[in-house]
Scaffold this motif. Structure first.
Motif, PDB file in Angstrom:
ATOM      1  N   LYS A 171      55.110  31.350 -47.836  1.00  0.00           N
ATOM      2  CA  LYS A 171      56.457  31.741 -47.421  1.00  0.00           C
ATOM      3  C   LYS A 171      57.337  32.217 -48.578  1.00  0.00           C
ATOM      4  CE  LYS A 171      56.434  28.744 -43.411  1.00  0.00           C
ATOM      5  NZ  LYS A 171      57.049  27.588 -42.758  1.00  0.00           N
ATOM      6  N   LYS A 215      49.133  37.297 -50.850  1.00  0.00           N
ATOM      7  CA  LYS A 215      49.770  36.017 -50.540  1.00  0.00           C
ATOM      8  C   LYS A 215      48.738  34.906 -50.418  1.00  0.00           C
ATOM      9  CE  LYS A 215      52.914  35.970 -47.325  1.00  0.00           C
ATOM     10  NZ  LYS A 215      53.761  36.230 -46.144  1.00  0.00           N
ATOM     11  N   LEU A 266      57.747  37.675 -48.434  1.00  0.00           N
ATOM     12  CA  LEU A 266      57.926  38.203 -47.080  1.00  0.00           C
ATOM     13  C   LEU A 266      57.620  39.693 -47.064  1.00  0.00           C
ATOM     14  CD1 LEU A 266      61.275  36.510 -46.014  1.00  0.00           C
ATOM     15  CD2 LEU A 266      58.955  35.841 -45.360  1.00  0.00           C
ATOM     16  N   TYR A 267      56.926  40.115 -46.016  1.00  0.00           N
ATOM     17  CA  TYR A 267      56.612  41.528 -45.784  1.00  0.00           C
ATOM     18  C   TYR A 267      57.438  41.966 -44.593  1.00  0.00           C
ATOM     19  CZ  TYR A 267      53.788  45.625 -44.524  1.00  0.00           C
ATOM     20  OH  TYR A 267      53.352  46.898 -44.219  1.00  0.00           O
ATOM     21  N   LEU A 268      58.242  43.010 -44.772  1.00  0.00           N
ATOM     22  CA  LEU A 268      59.105  43.501 -43.707  1.00  0.00           C
ATOM     23  C   LEU A 268      58.804  44.967 -43.432  1.00  0.00           C
ATOM     24  CD1 LEU A 268      60.980  41.670 -45.838  1.00  0.00           C
ATOM     25  CD2 LEU A 268      62.613  42.005 -44.034  1.00  0.00           C
ATOM     26  N   GLU A 313      50.175  45.970 -44.872  1.00  0.00           N
ATOM     27  CA  GLU A 313      50.307  44.571 -44.468  1.00  0.00           C
ATOM     28  C   GLU A 313      49.079  43.745 -44.853  1.00  0.00           C
ATOM     29  OE1 GLU A 313      51.696  41.920 -40.622  1.00  0.00           O
ATOM     30  OE2 GLU A 313      51.256  44.051 -40.356  1.00  0.00           O
TER      31      GLU A 313
END
Length: 86
Positions: free
Chosen positions: A63, A56, A66-68, A49
């Motif tokens: 935006k 980013k 995205l990190y999931l 993360e």
């Protein structure tokens, strides 16, 4: 590293006008070991993360990236093989 059973996904939608940033992001993901799942969807089994946050921030992608953290992904057997996971 020990896998915790969760996938880290990075998904992005970066316009053509920002192609150089998109290319650097993609190359950075490849360099740390991400595997392409679909166009603009990349998977990695370990926490990263902070690294994604830095990318980013450095490339002002906000935006658009995205990190999931995903607990279950269907048909991930091939992906487990790619990373040598059980």
């Amino acid at each position: 590293k020990k896998w915790d059973g969760k996938w880290r996904l990075v998904i992005f939608d970066i316009p053509e006008a920002l192609q150089p940033s998109r290319d650097i992001l993609r190359d950075s993901l490849i360099n740390i070991g991400f595997v392409k799942v679909q166009n603009s969807v990349w998977a990695f089994p370990y926490d990263c993360e902070e690294f994604i946050f830095l990318l980013k921030t450095n490339f002002e992608l906000g935006k658009k990236v995205l990190y999931l953290v995903v607990g279950k992904m269907e048909n991930d057997k091939w992906l487990r093989r790619e990373f040598g996971l059980q």
